[in-house]
Design an enzyme around this catalytic site. Structure first.
Site, mmCIF file in Angstrom:
data_model
loop_
_atom_site.group_PDB
_atom_site.id
_atom_site.type_symbol
_atom_site.label_atom_id
_atom_site.label_comp_id
_atom_site.label_asym_id
_atom_site.label_seq_id
_atom_site.Cartn_x
_atom_site.Cartn_y
_atom_site.Cartn_z
ATOM 1 N N TRP A 40 0.881 -1.187 0.000
ATOM 2 C CA TRP A 40 0.000 0.000 0.000
ATOM 3 C C TRP A 40 0.911 1.228 0.000
ATOM 4 O O TRP A 40 1.804 1.328 0.858
ATOM 5 C CB TRP A 40 -0.872 -0.039 1.255
ATOM 6 C CG TRP A 40 -1.825 1.107 1.418
ATOM 7 C CD1 TRP A 40 -2.641 1.641 0.460
ATOM 8 C CD2 TRP A 40 -2.081 1.848 2.624
ATOM 9 N NE1 TRP A 40 -3.394 2.664 0.995
ATOM 10 C CE2 TRP A 40 -3.071 2.809 2.326
ATOM 11 C CE3 TRP A 40 -1.592 1.794 3.927
ATOM 12 C CZ2 TRP A 40 -3.565 3.702 3.269
ATOM 13 C CZ3 TRP A 40 -2.079 2.672 4.863
ATOM 14 C CH2 TRP A 40 -3.061 3.607 4.535
ATOM 15 N N ASP A 48 -0.097 -5.228 9.595
ATOM 16 C CA ASP A 48 -1.158 -4.261 9.318
ATOM 17 C C ASP A 48 -2.367 -5.014 8.755
ATOM 18 O O ASP A 48 -2.328 -5.534 7.651
ATOM 19 C CB ASP A 48 -0.679 -3.203 8.313
ATOM 20 C CG ASP A 48 -1.781 -2.194 8.001
ATOM 21 O OD1 ASP A 48 -2.643 -1.967 8.878
ATOM 22 O OD2 ASP A 48 -1.783 -1.636 6.887
ATOM 23 N N LYS A 73 -13.187 -0.760 6.666
ATOM 24 C CA LYS A 73 -13.800 -1.618 5.642
ATOM 25 C C LYS A 73 -14.806 -2.591 6.254
ATOM 26 O O LYS A 73 -15.918 -2.694 5.779
ATOM 27 C CB LYS A 73 -12.722 -2.419 4.902
ATOM 28 C CG LYS A 73 -11.369 -1.739 4.797
ATOM 29 C CD LYS A 73 -11.255 -0.794 3.644
ATOM 30 C CE LYS A 73 -10.011 0.055 3.813
ATOM 31 N NZ LYS A 73 -9.634 0.783 2.638
HETATM 32 N N1 KET Z 1 -3.702 -0.492 5.725
HETATM 33 C C1 KET Z 1 -3.945 -0.953 4.494
HETATM 34 C C2 KET Z 1 -3.222 -2.147 4.008
HETATM 35 C C3 KET Z 1 -4.881 -0.281 3.688
HETATM 36 O O1 KET Z 1 -5.108 -0.763 2.485
HETATM 37 C C4 KET Z 1 -5.543 0.869 4.163
HETATM 38 C C5 KET Z 1 -6.478 1.615 3.302
HETATM 39 C C6 KET Z 1 -5.263 1.281 5.463
HETATM 40 C C7 KET Z 1 -4.320 0.591 6.211
HETATM 41 C C8 KET Z 1 -5.892 2.493 6.074
HETATM 42 O O2 KET Z 1 -7.134 2.321 6.576
HETATM 43 P P1 KET Z 1 -7.914 3.529 7.270
HETATM 44 O O3 KET Z 1 -8.593 2.896 8.430
HETATM 45 O O4 KET Z 1 -8.852 4.047 6.250
HETATM 46 O O5 KET Z 1 -6.907 4.560 7.675
HETATM 47 N N2 KET Z 1 -6.484 1.497 2.040
HETATM 48 C C9 KET Z 1 -7.409 2.067 1.057
HETATM 49 C C10 KET Z 1 -7.761 3.492 1.236
HETATM 50 C C11 KET Z 1 -6.602 4.453 1.260
HETATM 51 O O6 KET Z 1 -5.711 4.388 0.404
HETATM 52 O O7 KET Z 1 -6.604 5.292 2.175
HETATM 53 C C12 KET Z 1 -6.869 1.801 -0.353
HETATM 54 O O8 KET Z 1 -5.783 1.211 -0.492
HETATM 55 O O9 KET Z 1 -7.543 2.121 -1.321
#
Ligand code: KET
Length: 400
Positions: free
Chosen positions: A130, A211, A246
């Protein structure tokens, strides 16, 4: 005054989502950002969450500050969900858990902690990972580099190379891995492969940073946490971040957690204290409403059960969309293997499309993927899958 500032190039994921939102074409399809859309193409409000929300609003609780580390019931619920209801490490008080501002905020607090208390530790992330993993770690002043992970030729894992790479890392190195639903590739380790990783990490004195942003979207809520729990049982002390963006469809509420597993309860107390000090100087204390929703669902047996069923529905819909897309592609491109679509786990598929091909899909067909070729399959539904398949077939046929 600010003339010398470089223009922000934009975020590779969030900027695309902004462009998607501004796109006037009615048949546009969002397969870029990691959002789960339902069969009608909407962001769902989970029924379990709706019920918890109704109850909370009736109570009209005041909005005081939460403790720096977050609400106690929420933090306990995070521990139970991530480490299991019968976790010995939880019972022994060996885990320091703080509420995170989303998974991202939790990662950043973990990164600050590494920078402050693990001097000389570099961070290693999968190639690819990511995008924000690298930014979050670098933002904390850490040095980040990549370990081998994805094999483009086989659309699989470079497992042996990865293991050999880990074996050469200096003790104390931090290795960031995703326990399930790897973003962006969709390629996860088998249990046997995780066992191999655990052995190498133990032998080499490496520190796992796990993560977990997609718990429940792979094989199941408990199943997806298997690697986390196996590491703790094997005696490793991982830092573990989790997100409810999610699996609760609560993206904007910013609910996550950071748990630091420690050798003893005394060390966990010290770690928690330093995490609190770290949070106080960044955002002081976390937000309230989303945390109350998550804790209410997880702590109310009927709602918890309902949530498990709702996550199962989301997981199964994603799997169905993988199968449907694979079928439609095979029909239009006989001879081309798209098995990877159904073999990968979670929301994402690494398609192997080039950035030019992704640009064509967006410009000509209104279909948005990340320019790395990552497709969020959770944006597919029965109503758009044929159009997506047709556009992909046009783009892939143009290759030869
Ligand atoms: N870790 C991973 C692996 C991940 O894909 C995301 C979010 C997060 C943490 C962050 O989660 P949050 O609770 O929203 O802070 N990924 C998606 C959204 C983004 O890029 O912010 C994505 O990859 O599309």
């Amino acid at each position: 005054m600010y003339q010398h500032l470089p223009v922000y190039a934009g975020d590779p994921i969030l900027s695309l989502h902004e462009a998607f939102m501004a796109d006037p074409r009615p048949n546009k399809v969002s397969l870029s950002i990691g959002l789960y859309f339902d069969e009608q193409g909407r962001l769902p409000v989970l029924d379990s969450v709706r019920q918890a929300d109704k109850k909370l609003r009736e109570q009209e609780r005041p909005s005081g500050y939460l403790p720096i580390e977050g609400a106690p019931d929420y933090r306990a619920a995070v521990q139970k969900l991530v480490f299991g209801a019968d976790s010995a490490a939880v019972a022994e008080g060996r885990i320091a858990t703080i509420q995170g501002v989303g998974g991202s905020g939790a990662i950043r607090i973990g990164a600050d902690f590494i920078k402050s208390f693990m001097p000389g530790s570099d961070v290693w992330v999968s190639d690819p990972t990511w995008d924000n993993h690298e930014s979050l770690m670098q933002g904390a002043g850490l040095k980040v580099a990549r370990y081998p992970y994805y094999d483009a030729d086989s659309n699989g894992l470079r497992y042996d190379e990865m293991l050999a790479f880990f074996a050469r890392l200096p003790a104390g190195s931090v290795v960031l891995m995703q326990p399930c639903c790897h973003n962006p590739t969709g390629i996860d380790l088998s249990k046997a492969q995780w066992s191999g990783v655990i052995q190498v990490m133990k032998d080499g004195g490496l520190v796992p940073f796990l993560d977990m942003a997609y718990q429940g979207f792979g094989e199941g809520i408990e199943e997806d946490a298997w690697a986390v729990r196996a590491m703790v049982e094997a005696g490793l002390c991982p830092l573990v971040t989790n997100s409810f963006s999610k699996n609760f469809s609560l993206y904007g509420e910013r609910c996550g957690g950071l748990s630091v597993v420690c050798p003893s309860a005394d060390e966990a107390d010290r770690v928690l204290g330093q995490l609190k000090a770290g949070i106080r100087r960044v955002y002081s204390s976390p937000p309230l409403h989303g945390e109350r929703l998550v804790a209410a669902v997880l702590d109310t047996p009927a709602l918890h059960q309902q949530w498990v069923a709702e996550v199962k529905d989301m997981r199964e819909r994603i799997k169905r969309m993988r199968v449907l897309l694979a079928e439609r592609l095979t029909a239009g491109l006989p001879g081309m293997s798209v098995d990877f679509l159904t073999e990968q786990h979670g929301m994402f598929s690494y398609t192997g499309l080039t950035s030019d091909e992704v640009d064509t899909l967006r410009e000509k067909h209104g279909i948005y993927l990340v320019r790395s070729g990552r497709m969020c399959v959770a944006g597919l539904n029965e109503g758009n899958v044929q159009a997506v398949a047709d556009a992909l077939i046009v783009v892939l046929r143009a290759r030869s």
